[in-house]
Design a protein around this motif. Structure first.
Motif, PDB file in Angstrom:
ATOM      1  N   SER A  14     -67.969 -43.583 -31.879  1.00  0.00           N
ATOM      2  CA  SER A  14     -69.277 -44.076 -31.460  1.00  0.00           C
ATOM      3  C   SER A  14     -69.855 -43.339 -30.262  1.00  0.00           C
ATOM      4  CB  SER A  14     -69.181 -45.575 -31.115  1.00  0.00           C
ATOM      5  OG  SER A  14     -68.723 -46.310 -32.222  1.00  0.00           O
ATOM      6  N   THR A 126     -61.300 -49.948 -36.538  1.00  0.00           N
ATOM      7  CA  THR A 126     -61.834 -49.892 -37.892  1.00  0.00           C
ATOM      8  C   THR A 126     -60.765 -49.383 -38.856  1.00  0.00           C
ATOM      9  OG1 THR A 126     -64.090 -49.529 -37.104  1.00  0.00           O
ATOM     10  CG2 THR A 126     -63.599 -48.864 -39.366  1.00  0.00           C
ATOM     11  N   TYR A 156     -60.741 -52.835 -41.088  1.00  0.00           N
ATOM     12  CA  TYR A 156     -61.260 -52.753 -42.452  1.00  0.00           C
ATOM     13  C   TYR A 156     -60.304 -53.448 -43.424  1.00  0.00           C
ATOM     14  CZ  TYR A 156     -63.308 -50.964 -46.737  1.00  0.00           C
ATOM     15  OH  TYR A 156     -63.905 -50.871 -47.970  1.00  0.00           O
ATOM     16  N   ALA A 210     -68.112 -50.236 -41.379  1.00  0.00           N
ATOM     17  CA  ALA A 210     -68.046 -50.906 -40.073  1.00  0.00           C
ATOM     18  C   ALA A 210     -68.259 -52.411 -40.216  1.00  0.00           C
ATOM     19  CB  ALA A 210     -69.079 -50.309 -39.123  1.00  0.00           C
ATOM     20  N   GLN A 211     -69.149 -52.807 -41.130  1.00  0.00           N
ATOM     21  CA  GLN A 211     -69.416 -54.238 -41.300  1.00  0.00           C
ATOM     22  C   GLN A 211     -68.218 -54.961 -41.902  1.00  0.00           C
ATOM     23  OE1 GLN A 211     -71.438 -51.705 -42.058  1.00  0.00           O
ATOM     24  NE2 GLN A 211     -73.583 -52.318 -42.165  1.00  0.00           N
ATOM     25  N   ALA A 213     -65.137 -54.014 -41.499  1.00  0.00           N
ATOM     26  CA  ALA A 213     -64.161 -54.062 -40.405  1.00  0.00           C
ATOM     27  C   ALA A 213     -64.503 -55.141 -39.390  1.00  0.00           C
ATOM     28  CB  ALA A 213     -64.077 -52.704 -39.718  1.00  0.00           C
ATOM     29  N   SER A 214     -65.787 -55.390 -39.203  1.00  0.00           N
ATOM     30  CA  SER A 214     -66.190 -56.410 -38.223  1.00  0.00           C
ATOM     31  C   SER A 214     -65.748 -57.806 -38.637  1.00  0.00           C
ATOM     32  CB  SER A 214     -67.706 -56.381 -38.019  1.00  0.00           C
ATOM     33  OG  SER A 214     -68.388 -56.899 -39.156  1.00  0.00           O
TER      34      SER A 214
END
Length: 310
Positions: A14, A126, A156, A210-211, A213-214
């Protein structure tokens, strides 16, 4: 003769972080910028971001490029094992007279965490991976195959277990209770029913890695509240990661090798990091001595000292 100065460059998924430090690790200049991962933004854009960051850090410190004795660079998506020439070219363009150590994001994180180039780094964010450096300097990596092939125990992986749980319940015709773990996951994704997952997961414009993993955060919070299903997922993640760390110790032939934690799932006290700490028989969650960017500067200093001895 002026005291030597060292630069560390850490390009995570990031953010790009750069520091200029003295031999005593006093920070003289720094820079933070957006992602410099060539796998995400392209090699040319990543190279431009890194070079601009170097120029900014030098300007902030009021230094000319010649003031930097050595630098080490570790960029996610550009390990020295396959991108050494690109790393050397990227940094060498801005610092042509400096000693340059091409590294990897895992190596600089390990050096920072242990404040030396030895030991094991167990990373879970992640993705997941275990990286080790033996007492003789040999390097090994276990895991880190990416979300399609592995990354067991990662954010993830945990998110995928939650989504599989939702669709299994849907296929059985089980109603989603208002306070259930499945309802918490769907609410976090802004969805009303399990079938909404299909378009979201398989849309062609962007893969929601990423979503997914969130969703690990949903599992961690639910586990803290005593949800048995979330606790089972976290226990399985901890077991995966612990086995990889133990395998690394065996492959390094160093059964007492120190272990450091890294990544967003392990750099704080939470059900996963605490379960993993217990499974590994550690006295407490390992706290990194330095951030990866300082690890890069330490690696630069190490390489410079070694070059002086030749």
């Amino acid at each position: 003769m002026n005291a030597p100065l060292f630069m560390g460059i850490d390009g995570g998924g990031s953010n790009l972080r750069i520091v200029i430090v003295s031999a005593e690790l006093d920070i003289i200049g720094s820079c933070v910028a957006g992602s410099a991962n060539p796998s995400l933004i392209g090699a040319d854009a990543a190279q431009a971001t890194i070079r601009q960051g170097i120029a900014h850090a030098l300007a902030q410190a009021g230094l000319a490029p010649e003031a930097i004795a050595a630098l080490a660079i570790g960029i996610a998506g550009a390990s020295k094992t396959h991108s050494q020439d690109w790393l050397l070219e990227t940094a060498g363009h801005s610092l042509p007279k400096s000693l340059i150590a091409a590294s990897s994001d895992l190596e600089i994180a390990l050096v920072g965490a242990h404040a030396r180039r030895q030991g094991i780094l167990l990373l879970a964010g992640t993705g997941s991976a275990v990286y080790g450096i033996a007492r003789d300097g040999g390097e090994l990596q276990i895991g880190g195959w990416g979300y399609l092939l592995g990354d067991q125990g990662s954010g993830y992986w945990m998110g995928r277990q939650l989504l599989r749980k939702i669709i299994a319940e849907a296929d059985r015709g089980a109603p989603i209770q208002a306070e259930s773990l499945s309802r918490q996951c769907l609410d976090a994704l802004g969805m009303s029913q399990p079938r909404d997952l299909i378009h979201w997961l398989y849309r062609s414009d962007d893969s929601p890695i990423a979503q997914v993993a969130s969703m690990a955060e949903v599992a961690l919070k639910a586990a803290e509240s005593g949800d048995s299903q979330a606790m089972a997922i976290i226990a399985a993640a901890a077991e995966h990661l612990a086995r990889q760390a133990q395998l690394m110790r065996a492959r390094l032939d160093w059964l007492t090798a120190p272990i450091a934690f890294a990544g967003g799932l392990l750099d704080n006290d939470n059900p996963l990091s605490l379960a993993l700490t217990k499974r590994l028989g550690l006295d407490g969650r390992p706290i990194a001595k330095h951030k990866p960017v300082i690890g890069a500067a330490l690696l630069a200093k190490r390489q410079w000292n070694m070059a002086k001895q030749i």
